[in-house]
Design a protein around this motif. Structure first.
Motif, PDB file in Angstrom:
ATOM      1  N   GLU A   1      42.108 -37.628  13.409  1.00  0.00           N
ATOM      2  CA  GLU A   1      42.425 -36.206  13.479  1.00  0.00           C
ATOM      3  C   GLU A   1      43.624 -35.943  12.580  1.00  0.00           C
TER       4      GLU A   1
ATOM      5  N   SER B   1      44.554 -33.480  10.765  1.00  0.00           N
ATOM      6  CA  SER B   1      45.196 -32.170  10.876  1.00  0.00           C
ATOM      7  C   SER B   1      46.107 -32.124  12.102  1.00  0.00           C
TER       8      SER B   1
ATOM      9  N   SER C   1      49.685 -38.160   8.391  1.00  0.00           N
ATOM     10  CA  SER C   1      48.279 -37.932   8.752  1.00  0.00           C
ATOM     11  C   SER C   1      47.482 -39.235   8.871  1.00  0.00           C
TER      12      SER C   1
ATOM     13  N   THR D   1      42.655 -36.834   1.119  1.00  0.00           N
ATOM     14  CA  THR D   1      42.157 -36.282   2.391  1.00  0.00           C
ATOM     15  C   THR D   1      43.254 -35.466   3.065  1.00  0.00           C
TER      16      THR D   1
ATOM     17  N   ARG E   1      43.727 -32.176   1.387  1.00  0.00           N
ATOM     18  CA  ARG E   1      42.632 -31.273   1.743  1.00  0.00           C
ATOM     19  C   ARG E   1      42.921 -30.633   3.118  1.00  0.00           C
ATOM     20  N   TRP E   2      43.398 -31.444   4.064  1.00  0.00           N
ATOM     21  CA  TRP E   2      43.706 -30.924   5.396  1.00  0.00           C
ATOM     22  C   TRP E   2      44.895 -29.967   5.353  1.00  0.00           C
TER      23      TRP E   2
END
Length: 183
Positions: A83, A85, A111, A117, A120-121
């Motif tokens: 997870e 985010s 993260s 990645t 992107r989040w």
């Protein structure tokens, strides 16, 4: 609005504040002075909930949750529970309650996913209005990321509610186990 309506509002607010203060008192650990300090009314502080600055306590709850996630990763694959985010939001919330600034790079590290990645989040969280990125005025190579007011309020509400439910759950567990132990 009538005077009676104002009285009802005031009583409701006082009851809510009373319940909140009881929750603070019940969750206080014996040697934890930070929680005692967090319960002092600070009307000029920007993170006030019912006249009480609880940001230190909320930050501590978020810190505990973040550490529990790290502990879980020692025993079970991170891929099962990824997870990114949520990890970013926890990191930013802890930083905000500690009055720290977080760089984009630091948020990506928090993260526990590859850089692309994580970036992107960060974009997803920014589009959702939960975070904001700002450039560093002293070092153009660095950017900062922080929770928006809406992001902070959402996280704070989550941890307040979680704290209340945890306290109530522990109280109910104690009552249930005491009942089971009786002959």
């Amino acid at each position: 609005m009538t005077a009676g309506g104002n009285d009802r509002d005031a009583r409701a607010r006082l009851l809510e504040l009373g319940h909140y203060l009881i929750t603070l008192a019940e969750n206080r650990e014996p040697n934890d002075l930070t929680l005692a300090a967090a319960a002092v009314p600070l009307p000029s502080h920007e993170h006030i909930f019912h006249g009480v600055d609880d940001s230190l306590k909320l930050g501590r709850l978020a810190y505990n949750e973040y550490n529990e996630r790290l502990l879980r990763a020692e025993y079970l694959s991170v891929d099962l529970f990824g997870e990114p985010s949520w990890d970013i939001l926890l990191d930013l919330f802890i930083a905000k309650t500690s009055e720290l600034r977080i760089s984009i790079t630091s948020a990506c590290i928090a993260s526990h996913v590859p850089l692309t990645t994580a970036l992107r989040w960060l974009s997803v969280l920014e589009e959702a209005g939960l975070i904001i990125r700002t450039g560093d005025t002293k070092d153009k190579r660095r950017s900062w990321v922080e929770l928006t007011e809406s992001g902070y309020n959402s996280m704070a509400s989550y941890f307040r509610d979680k704290g209340k439910k945890k306290s109530k759950g522990l109280r109910n567990f104690t009552i249930a186990t005491e009942t089971l132990r009786r002959p």
